[in-house]
Design a protein around this motif. Structure first.
Motif, PDB file in Angstrom:
ATOM      1  N   LYS A 180      70.642  29.989  31.622  1.00 12.29           N
ATOM      2  CA  LYS A 180      70.023  30.465  30.389  1.00 12.29           C
ATOM      3  C   LYS A 180      68.961  31.495  30.767  1.00 12.29           C
ATOM      4  CE  LYS A 180      66.731  26.643  30.653  1.00 12.29           C
ATOM      5  NZ  LYS A 180      66.178  25.434  30.013  1.00 12.29           N
ATOM      6  N   ILE A 181      68.508  32.247  29.776  1.00 12.15           N
ATOM      7  CA  ILE A 181      67.449  33.219  30.016  1.00 12.15           C
ATOM      8  C   ILE A 181      66.088  32.528  29.980  1.00 12.15           C
ATOM      9  CG2 ILE A 181      67.201  33.822  27.575  1.00 12.15           C
ATOM     10  CD1 ILE A 181      66.650  36.706  28.457  1.00 12.15           C
ATOM     11  N   GLY A 182      65.146  33.055  30.728  1.00 15.87           N
ATOM     12  CA  GLY A 182      63.794  32.496  30.699  1.00 15.87           C
ATOM     13  C   GLY A 182      63.196  32.413  32.085  1.00 15.87           C
ATOM     14  N   ASP A 183      62.015  31.811  32.154  1.00 11.08           N
ATOM     15  CA  ASP A 183      61.347  31.646  33.438  1.00 11.08           C
ATOM     16  C   ASP A 183      61.070  30.186  33.739  1.00 11.08           C
ATOM     17  OD1 ASP A 183      59.423  31.140  31.564  1.00 11.08           O
ATOM     18  OD2 ASP A 183      58.022  32.696  32.243  1.00 11.08           O
ATOM     19  N   THR A 184      61.860  29.302  33.114  1.00  8.20           N
ATOM     20  CA  THR A 184      61.714  27.873  33.350  1.00  8.20           C
ATOM     21  C   THR A 184      62.744  27.413  34.380  1.00  8.20           C
ATOM     22  OG1 THR A 184      63.220  27.381  31.513  1.00  8.20           O
ATOM     23  CG2 THR A 184      60.868  27.475  31.008  1.00  8.20           C
ATOM     24  N   THR A 185      62.642  26.169  34.797  1.00  7.37           N
ATOM     25  CA  THR A 185      63.571  25.613  35.772  1.00  7.37           C
ATOM     26  C   THR A 185      65.002  25.673  35.238  1.00  7.37           C
ATOM     27  OG1 THR A 185      61.866  24.110  36.581  1.00  7.37           O
ATOM     28  CG2 THR A 185      64.156  23.575  37.119  1.00  7.37           C
ATOM     29  N   GLY A 186      65.893  26.192  36.058  1.00 11.65           N
ATOM     30  CA  GLY A 186      67.290  26.285  35.658  1.00 11.65           C
ATOM     31  C   GLY A 186      67.658  27.565  34.955  1.00 11.65           C
ATOM     32  N   ALA A 187      66.652  28.394  34.640  1.00 11.90           N
ATOM     33  CA  ALA A 187      66.938  29.678  33.996  1.00 11.90           C
ATOM     34  C   ALA A 187      67.343  30.700  35.052  1.00 11.90           C
ATOM     35  CB  ALA A 187      65.716  30.156  33.229  1.00 11.90           C
TER      36      ALA A 187
END
Length: 349
Positions: A253-260
């Protein structure tokens, strides 16, 4: 002259060797759940690392005639390994392909940049078939170049009469020898093309968009058992299809969290069926299970063992050796994954 040099130089060579302080080998290891672990094995970046150690007389000749002019990685991108264990690395910076054969202590460089017809200028990704023939996409030429295992040129797929290539920007490539199919991503068309072994188009998968089965600048792809995995770069995910092109699921997924994911580049699968995804901007490799859950990640920005700068290519062989193309550091890093003994059916790379 050689005799005179032989009389004068041994003491100098011996003194230089004696004064040389051996470098402390780098160590890097990650312990994982269930007794699993990931261990850094080595870097390699040059033809000189494949050749046997040169003896005293070779070094003496080097002093007189000059050291050999070894090839080295300039801007490496894609990677694979063949059935012989040879490591094949594309290098758009050098306009060619490096073949590292550590078992036989041999090296070969493939290039066609000076050819008037079907010149290979920007090799991107690479795959091999069951006979170890080598297939290379060229993102600028718009073609797929096919070479024998020896490196001899065979043909160009997608070469049109005017000299240009059919594909707008071919990137990822995989070969299904059993079904006689070639899969290639055309990044600018937002599609995966399915070809027969003669290069005829049998099917296209995907279109521009953000939904299931749609792409936004797809790059690398990989075949694994019954599945086709495609890095959907600007949708910040990996999409998984069956071999017929039917969407199955997505990871990331998009973003700056874990797993992004921010800039996914390449993908490969280990013997347990877990997905490894290179993220170029973050300088890490993220590892997901087939449910899309992040298991762990490794890497950081830097130049030491286990650190990357703009990593690009990724390949995992049948022995769970993990090869990461550390592009801006101009090297390949090799890791060894030790997991459970029971492998997931259909997890062959």
């Amino acid at each position: 002259m050689l005799v005179a040099c032989a009389a004068l130089l041994p003491s100098a060579i011996w003194a230089a060797a004696k004064s040389k302080v051996p470098a402390t080998p780098e160590l890097w290891e990650m312990s994982l759940d269930g007794g699993r672990k990931l261990t850094w094995e080595r870097n390699f970046k040059s033809e000189s690392e494949v050749k046997p150690n040169r003896g005293f007389w070779n070094k003496l000749v080097d002093v007189v005639a000059g050291a050999p002019d070894y090839r080295f990685l300039v801007r490496p991108y894609g990677i694979t390994a063949d059935s012989r264990g040879r490591i094949i690395v594309t290098d758009p910076g050098a306009s060619g392909v490096h073949i590292f054969d550590f078992a036989q202590r041999k090296y070969k460089f493939i290039e066609r940049k000076e050819k008037s017809k079907d010149a290979m200028t920007t090799p991107q990704c690479v795959a091999v078939d069951a006979q170890d023939n080598i297939y290379v996409t060229d993102s600028d030429a718009g073609k797929i170049f096919v070479f024998e295992p020896s490196g001899k040129f065979v043909r160009a797929i997608g070469s049109l009469k005017g000299g240009e290539g059919y594909f707008k920007r071919p990137t990822g490539i995989a070969v299904d020898s059993r079904e006689q199919r070639i899969y290639v991503t055309d990044t600018l068309r937002d599609q995966v093309f399915v070809l027969d072994m003669q290069g005829n188009i049998l099917q296209t998968i995907g279109k521009t968009g953000q939904g299931d089965g749609e792409f936004n600048l797809p790059t690398e792809l990989r075949l694994s058992g019954p599945y086709l995995l495609v890095v959907d770069a600007m949708n910040f995910r990996v999409q998984v299809f069956d071999r017929a092109g039917k969407f199955q699921y997505a990871v990331g997924k998009i973003g700056d969290t874990t797993g992004a994911m921010f800039r996914p580049k390449a993908i490969s699968i280990d013997s347990e069926g877990d997905l490894y995804v290179v993220d170029a901007l973050w300088g890490v490799v993220q590892v997901f299970n087939r449910q899309g859950e992040l298991l762990y990640y490794f890497g950081a920005k830097g130049t030491h063992a286990g650190e990357f700068q703009l990593p690009s290519g990724l390949f995992i062989d049948h022995d769970d050796k993990v090869f990461v193309v550390d592009s801006f550091n101009r090297r390949v890093q090799e890791f060894q994954y030790v997991g459970l003994k029971n492998q997931v059916p259909g997890s062959v790379k």
